[in-house]
Design an enzyme around this catalytic site. Sequence first.
Site, PDB file in Angstrom:
ATOM      1  N   SER A   1       0.835  -1.206   0.000  1.00  0.00           N
ATOM      2  CA  SER A   1       0.000   0.000   0.000  1.00  0.00           C
ATOM      3  C   SER A   1       0.870   1.256   0.000  1.00  0.00           C
ATOM      4  O   SER A   1       0.596   2.215  -0.745  1.00  0.00           O
ATOM      5  CB  SER A   1      -0.921   0.009   1.215  1.00  0.00           C
TER       6      SER A   1
ATOM      7  N   ARG B   1       0.710   7.846   5.834  1.00  0.00           N
ATOM      8  CA  ARG B   1      -0.067   7.103   6.826  1.00  0.00           C
ATOM      9  C   ARG B   1      -1.530   7.541   6.802  1.00  0.00           C
ATOM     10  O   ARG B   1      -2.440   6.717   6.913  1.00  0.00           O
ATOM     11  CB  ARG B   1       0.541   7.314   8.212  1.00  0.00           C
TER      12      ARG B   1
ATOM     13  N   HIS C   1      -3.061   6.102   3.686  1.00  0.00           N
ATOM     14  CA  HIS C   1      -3.222   4.662   3.891  1.00  0.00           C
ATOM     15  C   HIS C   1      -4.455   4.374   4.741  1.00  0.00           C
ATOM     16  O   HIS C   1      -5.218   3.434   4.474  1.00  0.00           O
ATOM     17  CB  HIS C   1      -1.973   4.099   4.565  1.00  0.00           C
TER      18      HIS C   1
END
Length: 207
Positions: free
Chosen positions: A13, A36, A39
């Site tokens: 990812s 992050r 994600h």
Amino acid sequence: MYINSPKEIESKSMDIIEEEMDKTSFTDEEKIVVKRIIHTTGDPSYKEIIKFKEDFVGEFKKAILSGEKIYTDTNMTKAGVNKKALNKNNIEIVSYVSDPDIFEKAKKNGTTRSYAAIEKAVEEGVKVFSVGNAPTALFKLLEEVDKGFKPICIIGVPVGFVGAKESKELLYSYNNIPLITTLSTKGGSNVAASIINACLYMVTERD
């Protein structure tokens, strides 16, 4: 054949997200936080609305290494932060919104519980703040700043259509406060948790 390893899924990812990061002006550490968030949300457009100020990542990392208590305005954010990483750094993450005294104080004064909880956090000496849900919490925190309170850093990412965007624009207008925000209606408790986790992972070895 699908990927069934959590670490491999995350790694793949992040590789995909990295391709979305071309032509951004984030520092290397800021980019880790942005990745992050993307994600967590599955939304690459966050790279267009995330704003940092006053070396937020560096100051938050120092706060983590110093074991500073973190206030969050929702139990959802609290639940989403990596407990092992918190424990390794002897960090307590608190949310006072559901405390009985906060319920009574908010009812008595005609305010939201989020507003009253910020007052309690400031009174108890908390210096690191995460607001992912309630614009009133962010507005109140900035009122405390106007009165002389000096937070170490602020995560200001409340979500919604009533006051959220305005509260974040106001936050971003402040100087001398290390901060991260999302200049739009987007945000939320999951975004706040992802920011905390990203910085925790920078200073803490993950199991």
